[in-house]
Motif scaffolding. Structure first.
Motif, PDB file in Angstrom:
ATOM      1  N   ARG A  85       0.880  -1.184   0.000  1.00 28.47           N
ATOM      2  CA  ARG A  85       0.000   0.000   0.000  1.00 28.47           C
ATOM      3  C   ARG A  85       0.908   1.222   0.000  1.00 28.47           C
ATOM      4  NH1 ARG A  85      -1.915   1.066   6.311  1.00 28.47           N
ATOM      5  NH2 ARG A  85       0.206   1.194   7.089  1.00 28.47           N
ATOM      6  N   SER A  88       2.939   4.568   4.865  1.00 25.78           N
ATOM      7  CA  SER A  88       2.428   5.505   5.870  1.00 25.78           C
ATOM      8  C   SER A  88       3.350   6.722   5.917  1.00 25.78           C
ATOM      9  CB  SER A  88       2.407   4.811   7.228  1.00 25.78           C
ATOM     10  OG  SER A  88       2.316   5.772   8.277  1.00 25.78           O
ATOM     11  N   SER A 237      -3.630   5.969   9.188  1.00 25.60           N
ATOM     12  CA  SER A 237      -2.696   5.531  10.245  1.00 25.60           C
ATOM     13  C   SER A 237      -3.437   5.207  11.535  1.00 25.60           C
ATOM     14  CB  SER A 237      -1.641   6.613  10.513  1.00 25.60           C
ATOM     15  OG  SER A 237      -0.709   6.659   9.456  1.00 25.60           O
TER      16      SER A 237
HETATM   17  C1  4IA Z   1       0.423   3.566  10.090  1.00 26.23           C
HETATM   18  C2  4IA Z   1       3.430   0.056  14.500  1.00 26.23           C
HETATM   19  C3  4IA Z   1       1.958  -0.002  14.350  1.00 26.23           C
HETATM   20  C4  4IA Z   1       1.244   0.202  15.636  1.00 26.23           C
HETATM   21  C5  4IA Z   1       1.507   0.957  13.280  1.00 26.23           C
HETATM   22  C6  4IA Z   1       0.878   0.452  12.182  1.00 26.23           C
HETATM   23  C7  4IA Z   1       0.499   1.312  11.152  1.00 26.23           C
HETATM   24  C8  4IA Z   1       0.757   2.658  11.227  1.00 26.23           C
HETATM   25  C9  4IA Z   1       1.377   3.160  12.357  1.00 26.23           C
HETATM   26  C10 4IA Z   1       1.745   2.306  13.390  1.00 26.23           C
HETATM   27  O1  4IA Z   1      -0.249   3.109   9.165  1.00 26.23           O
HETATM   28  O2  4IA Z   1       0.821   4.729  10.134  1.00 26.23           O
END
Ligand code: 4IA
Length: 402
Positions: A85, A88, A237
């Motif tokens: 994807r 982030s 997120s």
């Molecule tokens: C994001 C490390 C975990 C808790 C986490 C997973 C995805 C995202 C951030 C933190 O998509 O930003």
């Protein structure tokens, strides 16, 4: 032999495969062996380095200049492989991008906002605990752990009711994808298009209420700090990180209490220990096992050379049980001074949602401590197999009312 191959050969070899059912059933002997073998190991199977001691995990997660997040925090190296994807813009990013996005996220969880949320969260916690007491015998995952975070967090965010059942499947995709491509990843992606479609459709300004945490993120577009699509990515997120983690943390703490009667008695006598009990459960049975970084340059870990553009896996749950750092590391003690655990990670990427996670944990387990008299397992727990999350898929529990 070139320098990379030479460096890899100098580290002790990790023979165990941490991403298997057998390892996940009881990872602690495996973690202890990793810590004993040296400060950093090489996994020929996954072609990555591994750190498992508290000090080294802490360093890898703290030194973001050397141990970058921009090439992904899973096994896959985004410098070499296309991510599943769009990355982030907070988790899979380094400063300065990370600084700008994290600032906006942190603004949605100030002490003032947490204070505003508290009353609602406590009311929902009472409802949850009353419901399991009515049941008497219940499933600690589906009737308890999963119910509360999938309600209070989306409510706070301002997400519509319809389709919330997509949140946990999406979390499963996110967390499994940090590990290798294996049977767990494959299962998690079975219905990927529909799940992802709902998530993306509900990250938009129009999908969210005007008075939730999501609206605070979109206000940063109006003030010029974010682009519209970046705001959507930050809502994504929230949905990626904020639900599965807490659900599993609740199941894990419930299991800790059901299997440690001395600690349960302490909590029952002093419900004000709920906040520290939650924290200790993040150390003792944290929901997030490991994350990866990618080296930006040649470095060394405990005197062992590590080349550039190498993946390093930091086992937070092993750091949490390292007797170099913790007295009675394998004892669950809700009165322990637990600061320094790696359950929320640490450094610039340390969990930004921890004020809300703690609020949820405290609200639920304080209500639990006040209303419940006895707790015991009502059958054998079943493990959830996920590359990164440590959790139960089923946890039969019996409670009686105080
Ligand atoms: C994001 C490390 C975990 C808790 C986490 C997973 C995805 C995202 C951030 C933190 O998509 O930003």
């Amino acid at each position: 032999m070139n320098a990379t191959v030479q460096a890899r050969a100098a580290a002790p070899v990790l023979h165990a495969d941490p991403f298997t059912r057998a390892f996940m059933d009881d990872p602690y002997p495996g973690f202890a062996a990793m810590r004993e073998a040296g400060p950093v190991l090489w996994s020929p199977q996954y072609e990555c380095y591994v750190v498992a001691r508290h000090d080294d995990v802490q360093r890898v997660l703290s030194e973001w200049q050397t141990f970058s997040s921009a090439a992904g925090v899973g096994l896959s190296n985004f410098n070499k492989e296309k991510p599943w994807r769009p990355p982030s813009i907070v988790l899979e990013a380094d400063p300065p991008l990370h600084t700008r996005t994290r600032t906006v996220l942190a603004r949605t969880m100030t002490p003032g906002i947490v204070k505003q949320l508290r009353e609602r969260f406590e009311r929902e916690a009472e409802i949850l605990v009353d419901r399991i007491l009515d049941l008497g015998e219940f499933d600690g995952v589906t009737d308890f752990g999963e119910l509360y975070p999938t309600k209070v967090f989306p409510d706070a965010l301002g997400l519509p009711q319809q389709g919330r059942e997509n949140l946990l499947p999406y979390g499963s995709m996110v967390f499994n994808s940090f590990g290798p491509q294996n049977e767990f990843t494959q299962a998690a992606f079975a219905n990927a298009d529909a799940v992802r479609g709902w998530i993306m459709a509900n990250c938009t300004r129009q999908a969210l209420t005007k008075d939730g945490l999501g609206a605070i993120i979109y206000a940063a577009v109006d003030s010029g700090e974010l682009k519209e699509d970046e705001a959507g990515m930050l809502v994504r997120s929230f949905l990626s990180a904020g639900v599965d983690t807490t659900c599993n943390a609740f199941g894990n703490l419930l299991w800790c209490l059901a299997t440690h009667p001395d600690q349960w008695n302490k909590l029952r006598e002093k419900p004000e220990l709920a906040r520290n009990a939650f924290e200790e459960s993040l150390r003792y049975e944290g929901p997030a096992q490991c994350f990866f970084r990618t080296t930006t340059q040649e470095t060394e870990i405990g005197g062992v050379k590590v080349g550039a553009d190498e993946k390093v896996c930091a086992f937070m749950q092993s750091a949490n049980r390292d007797s170099r750092r913790w007295e009675r590391a394998d004892e669950f003690d809700i009165e322990r001074r637990v600061v320094g655990h790696m359950g929320f990670g640490t450094g610039i990427h340390g969990c930004v949602g921890q004020p809300i996670a703690r609020l949820e944990g405290e609200a639920v387990f304080a209500a639990f401590a006040r209303k419940v008299k006895t707790i015991e397992l009502a059958g054998p727990p079943k493990r959830l197999y996920n590359n990164v999350l440590r959790a139960f898929s089923s946890l039969p529990v019996r409670v009686t009312r105080a």
